[in-house]
Design an enzyme around this catalytic site. Structure first.
Site, mmCIF file in Angstrom:
data_model
loop_
_atom_site.group_PDB
_atom_site.id
_atom_site.type_symbol
_atom_site.label_atom_id
_atom_site.label_comp_id
_atom_site.label_asym_id
_atom_site.label_seq_id
_atom_site.Cartn_x
_atom_site.Cartn_y
_atom_site.Cartn_z
ATOM 1 N N LYS A 77 -25.550 -34.862 8.699
ATOM 2 C CA LYS A 77 -26.303 -33.899 7.886
ATOM 3 C C LYS A 77 -25.335 -33.173 6.953
ATOM 4 O O LYS A 77 -24.198 -32.880 7.342
ATOM 5 C CB LYS A 77 -27.021 -32.920 8.811
ATOM 6 C CG LYS A 77 -27.950 -31.932 8.110
ATOM 7 C CD LYS A 77 -28.677 -31.058 9.146
ATOM 8 C CE LYS A 77 -29.586 -30.040 8.494
ATOM 9 N NZ LYS A 77 -30.326 -29.238 9.506
ATOM 10 N N SER A 152 -35.276 -28.927 8.915
ATOM 11 C CA SER A 152 -34.472 -29.175 7.744
ATOM 12 C C SER A 152 -33.691 -30.494 7.786
ATOM 13 O O SER A 152 -33.247 -30.971 6.741
ATOM 14 C CB SER A 152 -33.479 -28.026 7.541
ATOM 15 O OG SER A 152 -32.596 -27.956 8.632
ATOM 16 N N SER A 176 -35.130 -27.695 13.544
ATOM 17 C CA SER A 176 -34.728 -28.610 12.472
ATOM 18 C C SER A 176 -34.300 -30.012 12.887
ATOM 19 O O SER A 176 -34.140 -30.876 12.026
ATOM 20 C CB SER A 176 -33.600 -27.992 11.654
ATOM 21 O OG SER A 176 -34.142 -27.174 10.661
HETATM 22 N N1 GLN Z 1 -37.777 -24.317 9.816
HETATM 23 C C1 GLN Z 1 -37.039 -23.274 10.458
HETATM 24 C C2 GLN Z 1 -36.488 -22.347 9.393
HETATM 25 O O1 GLN Z 1 -36.814 -22.543 8.287
HETATM 26 C C3 GLN Z 1 -35.931 -23.852 11.292
HETATM 27 C C4 GLN Z 1 -34.840 -24.398 10.469
HETATM 28 C C5 GLN Z 1 -33.700 -24.913 11.294
HETATM 29 O O2 GLN Z 1 -33.831 -25.163 12.479
HETATM 30 N N2 GLN Z 1 -32.566 -25.008 10.656
HETATM 31 O O3 GLN Z 1 -35.755 -21.465 9.659
#
Ligand code: GLN
Length: 485
Positions: A77, A152, A176
């Site tokens: 990532k 994400s 994410s």
């Molecule tokens: N979707 C969640 C957020 O926007 C989690 C994102 C993540 O785990 N990095 O914070």
């Protein structure tokens, strides 16, 4: 020979001398060429560099017990540092930044012989649930190109689902890894807080972030965790708890394991098809010998508001370092303050700005106790809910997401509905416990559904055992995404 689709498949092919790393690299590049124009999962890859890495690996001899991932192609990532490679968190503010060192997980993968194929797309700084907040491009779901892959870690999940590579690393602060794994029909693990070193992971919310693997199979997930887990002197929050043999543990079956079903995770917003698929999966676990019982997590309803105070608060201070001086493009201006403002104005996208404003607000004097202080207390209650269950059950089984993958653009203008797509994953991060999402079916439209297994701190082994037993009885994980064909 046909390129293996799993890490175990690569290991066997190398052991039997049916494949060389150089052939593997050519196969992976060919696959990327075929599907990447449609899926858009990658932010960076360098074929020449990859070919050179494969050549060097071959020169060094074959796989040994010290190189369990010898010749296995993987993606990283874009918020995990790889030395000399652009690591940009899919943000304009890090455009042109090349990491000066390897994250600990990357160093461990390299030492284990893995071939790093490239960097995967993501929501900017990991803020988001759809990959649409990438400043570069949205990634598409290989099961339906008009839909999001989740986020994400959407690029990591989509690349694995599209069979570009057998595994990828993601990061999970509120869902994410697990949410895109569910949307793309792959296995994704958020390890226990402290199980995997965060050194070299660009910080979002330091008390919640964990790096974890995305793979097609549960066994492969265990194989990757095996390599990246363990204490690291460079991350004081990494734990010295011993790392068990995860793959070996999987063979034991789940006879007599106690699995809890918290009703709070099966409330109104849950789509009927998701509920049915998860209920069927639980029936399957019963057939495999698990004892299933209802349990309570009464503070679950506070998870979203608690997270959306704590995570932005931490993010706002972590992102203060991106000021146009130390990293990325610098705006021209008359004064230093104007230069900071202009660089940040131009460099951050809309969701990053929203998080910074939210976080700065909840931390400001006069509001600190009312928001940040209260959220810390709520976090303790949520964690306690989980703690109280571990005497009664070995794991919990719930849906990973309330719906299957949504359409591109559907939630882009409505931050609150976007935030709500993490409603079933966030409490796991607040509690610091591990959770694994495994494919458990499809909707009528052919979109994957995820079963989320949650266990006590450092009980990843239990998750792999249950996920493995479920996978032995089902074939959801073997279905191939059409990638627009
Ligand atoms: N979707 C969640 C957020 O926007 C989690 C994102 C993540 O785990 N990095 O914070």
């Amino acid at each position: 020979m046909k390129l293996p689709e799993t890490i175990a498949g690569f290991q066997t092919a190398y052991r039997q001398k049916e494949l060389t790393p150089r052939e593997a690299v050519e196969g992976v590049l060919k696959r990327i060429e075929a599907v990447e124009p449609k899926v858009q999962a990658l932010l960076w890859s360098d074929p020449q560099r990859l070919r050179e890495a494969a050549r060097q690996l071959e020169q060094g001899g074959g796989p040994t017990s010290a190189t369990p991932l010898w010749g296995v192609p993987l993606l990283i990532k874009d918020n995990i540092c790889v030395e000399g490679v652009p690591t940009t968190c899919a943000s304009k503010i890090l455009a042109g930044f090349k990491a000066p060192y390897d994250a600990t997980v990357v160093a461990r993968l390299k030492r284990a012989g893995a071939l790093l194929v490239g960097m995967a797309n993501m929501d900017e700084f990991a803020f988001g649930s759809s990959c649409e907040f990438s400043a570069v491009k949205p990634t598409r779901n290989p099961w339906d190109l008009q839909r999001v892959p989740g986020g994400s870690s959407g690029g990591s999940a989509a690349a694995v689902a599209a069979r570009m590579i057998p595994g990828a690393l993601g990061s999970d602060t509120g869902g994410s890894i697990r949410q895109p794994a569910a949307f793309c029909g792959v296995a994704g693990l958020k390890p226990t807080y402290g199980r995997v070193s965060r050194y070299g992971l660009v910080a979002f919310a330091s008390s919640l972030d964990q790096i974890g693997p995305l793979t097609r199979e549960v066994g492969d997930n265990a194989r990757l965790l095996q390599v990246i887990a363990g204490q690291d002197p460079s991350d004081a929050t990494s734990s010295d708890a011993p790392v068990p043999d995860y793959v070996k543990g999987m063979g034991r079956g789940i006879q007599g394991l106690r699995i809890g079903i918290p009703k709070e995770f099966f409330s109104e917003g849950l789509e009927a098809e998701v509920r049915t698929a998860v209920e069927r999966a639980v029936e399957e676990l019963k057939k495999a010998g698990a004892a299933v019982q209802p349990v309570c997590l009464p503070h679950t309803e506070y998870a979203i508001p608690t997270y959306y105070v704590l995570a932005p608060a931490e993010a706002s201070s972590n992102l203060a370092r991106f000021d146009g001086v130390r990293y990325g493009p610098r705006a021209a201006a008359d004064s230093m303050e104007a230069m900071y403002l202009k660089s940040r104005e131009a460099g951050f996208g809309p969701e990053a700005k929203r998080r910074i404003i939210l976080g700065t607000f909840v931390l400001s004097s006069g509001y600190y106790d009312a928001y940040y202080g209260q959220a810390l207390k709520a976090r303790t209650l949520i964690k306690r809910d989980f703690d109280e269950n571990w005497e009664r059950v070995d794991a919990l089984a719930v849906p990973t997401t309330p719906t299957a993958a949504f359409r591109l653009g559907e939630k882009l203008d409505d931050p609150l509905t976007m935030y709500l797509s993490d409603i079933l994953t966030i409490s796991v991060n607040l509690a610091g416990v591990p959770a694994l999402s495994v494919p458990c079916g499809f909707t009528g439209k052919g979109l994957p559904i995820g079963l989320q297994l949650i266990a006590a701190p450092f009980a990843e082994e239990t998750l792999f055992r249950i996920g493995g037993a479920y996978q032995e009885r089902t074939d959801w994980h073997q279905k191939a995404a059409p990638c627009g064909n």
